[in-house]
Design a protein around this motif. Structure first.
Motif, short mmCIF file in Angstrom:
data_model
loop_
_atom_site.label_atom_id
_atom_site.label_comp_id
_atom_site.label_asym_id
_atom_site.label_seq_id
_atom_site.Cartn_x
_atom_site.Cartn_y
_atom_site.Cartn_z
N ALA A 38 0.84 -1.20 0.00
CA ALA A 38 0.00 0.00 0.00
C ALA A 38 0.88 1.25 0.00
CB ALA A 38 -0.91 0.00 1.22
N HIS A 39 0.56 2.19 -0.87
CA HIS A 39 1.27 3.48 -0.92
C HIS A 39 0.50 4.47 -0.04
CE1 HIS A 39 2.32 7.30 -3.46
NE2 HIS A 39 2.92 7.30 -2.31
N LEU A 40 1.05 4.79 1.11
CA LEU A 40 0.36 5.66 2.06
C LEU A 40 0.99 7.06 2.00
CD1 LEU A 40 0.22 3.23 5.13
CD2 LEU A 40 -1.27 3.31 3.13
N SER A 41 0.39 7.92 1.21
CA SER A 41 0.90 9.27 1.04
C SER A 41 0.12 10.24 1.91
CB SER A 41 0.77 9.67 -0.44
OG SER A 41 0.74 11.08 -0.56
N THR A 42 0.80 10.86 2.86
CA THR A 42 0.09 11.81 3.72
C THR A 42 -0.37 13.02 2.90
OG1 THR A 42 2.26 12.56 4.44
CG2 THR A 42 1.01 11.22 5.99
N GLY A 43 0.39 13.38 1.87
CA GLY A 43 -0.04 14.48 1.00
C GLY A 43 -1.38 14.16 0.34
N ASP A 44 -1.48 12.95 -0.22
CA ASP A 44 -2.74 12.53 -0.86
C ASP A 44 -3.87 12.49 0.16
OD1 ASP A 44 -1.41 12.30 -3.21
OD2 ASP A 44 -1.38 10.10 -3.25
N MET A 45 -3.57 11.94 1.35
CA MET A 45 -4.60 11.86 2.39
C MET A 45 -5.11 13.25 2.76
SD MET A 45 -3.03 9.16 5.15
CE MET A 45 -1.76 8.06 4.56
N LEU A 46 -4.16 14.18 2.93
CA LEU A 46 -4.54 15.55 3.31
C LEU A 46 -5.34 16.23 2.21
CD1 LEU A 46 -1.30 16.74 5.10
CD2 LEU A 46 -3.58 16.60 6.11
N ARG A 47 -4.89 16.04 0.97
CA ARG A 47 -5.61 16.68 -0.14
C ARG A 47 -7.03 16.13 -0.25
NH1 ARG A 47 -0.38 17.29 -1.92
NH2 ARG A 47 -0.18 15.16 -2.67
N ALA A 48 -7.19 14.84 0.02
CA ALA A 48 -8.54 14.26 0.01
C ALA A 48 -9.40 14.88 1.10
CB ALA A 48 -8.45 12.74 0.19
N GLU A 49 -8.78 15.12 2.26
CA GLU A 49 -9.51 15.76 3.36
C GLU A 49 -9.90 17.19 2.99
OE1 GLU A 49 -10.49 14.39 6.20
OE2 GLU A 49 -9.33 12.54 6.28
N VAL A 50 -8.95 17.90 2.37
CA VAL A 50 -9.22 19.29 1.96
C VAL A 50 -10.36 19.31 0.96
CG1 VAL A 50 -8.28 21.28 0.70
CG2 VAL A 50 -6.87 20.12 2.43
N LYS A 51 -10.31 18.41 -0.01
CA LYS A 51 -11.31 18.34 -1.08
C LYS A 51 -12.70 18.04 -0.51
CE LYS A 51 -11.40 16.72 -5.87
NZ LYS A 51 -10.83 15.78 -6.84
N SER A 52 -12.74 17.17 0.49
CA SER A 52 -14.03 16.78 1.06
C SER A 52 -14.56 17.85 2.02
CB SER A 52 -13.90 15.45 1.81
OG SER A 52 -13.26 15.65 3.06
N GLY A 53 -13.68 18.83 2.34
CA GLY A 53 -14.11 19.91 3.22
C GLY A 53 -14.30 19.47 4.67
N SER A 54 -13.64 18.39 5.05
CA SER A 54 -13.74 17.90 6.43
C SER A 54 -13.11 18.90 7.40
CB SER A 54 -13.05 16.54 6.57
OG SER A 54 -11.64 16.71 6.47
#
Ligand SMILES: [Zn+2]
Length: 223
Positions: A38-54
């Motif tokens: 599994a590629h666990l990218s904190t950048g990707d995780m954060l961007r997904a959070e930003v995008k979802s507006g969480s």
């Protein structure tokens, strides 16, 4: 590769060193070979959070736009939750984490004895090369593919070759944020080289070479 099924790796390096691109490629390689990592990218995780507006995303965006690190505890909780997902049970590569000593210590605490890190790979590269890489980087707003205006141009300017999505320059790849990110790396992340070096798990790779050459050496190092 037998060891791949239990690999627990950290890719360390300054922004622009290529660790994200390489981690993605390594993950694809092992998935194709039937032993996924599994590629666990904190950048990707954060961007997904930003995008979802969480809530986390809104808080994180303020820091990222200024080129600052998102506070440790926020990141630590996010990674802990991610590492427990089923796809990360056997093997993973952490990309963008840990970035500070407290994060590295939290990771160690979270990984009990037989779950300890198997590889910490440091992507080594001169700072002036990083500035050129970061400032020319463009990201597909749709699929997340990473391009570069000089080193990896798309066939049509501003349009992703993979999915036809529109390319954007991430706010943290803009000139005003780049200097800040590199400074943050020097002061907060570079000390991790000593932290892991002392424990004998650190492997350095010369990242100022073509992505293909780096990739091949990476596969050798991960054996
Ligand atoms: Zn795309």
């Amino acid at each position: 590769m037998a060891t791949s099924t239990t690999a627990r790796c950290v890719f360390l390096g300054a922004p622009g060193a290529g660790k994200g691109t390489q981690a993605k490629q390594v993950a694809e390689h092992f998935a194709a070979a039937g032993s996924p990592i599994a590629h666990l990218s904190t950048g990707d995780m954060l961007r997904a959070e930003v995008k979802s507006g969480s809530e986390l995303g809104v808080a994180a965006k303020g820091y990222m736009d200024k080129g600052q690190l998102v506070p440790d505890q926020l990141i630590i909780d996010m990674v802990k939750a991610r590492i427990q997902q089923p796809d990360a049970a056997a093997a993973w590569i952490l990309d963008g984490f840990p970035r500070t000593l407290p994060q590295a210590e939290a990771l160690d605490e979270n990984l009990s004895g037989d779950q300890a890190l198997t590889h910490v790979i440091s992507f080594s590269i001169p700072e002036e090369v990083l500035v050129g890489r970061l400032s020319g980087r463009r990201t597909c707003g749709k699929c997340g593919a990473i391009w570069h205006v000089e080193n990896r141009p798309t066939k049509v300017e501003g349009i992703c070759d993979t999915c036809g999505g529109e390319l954007v320059q991430r706010s943290d790849d803009r000139p005003e944020a780049i200097g800040k990110r590199l400074e943050v790396y020097r002061t907060q992340t570079a000390p991790l080289l000593a932290y892991y070096g002392d424990r004998g798990v650190l492997r350095e790779i010369d990242a100022d070479r073509s992505p293909d050459v780096v990739f091949q050496e990476l596969l050798e190092r991960m054996q």
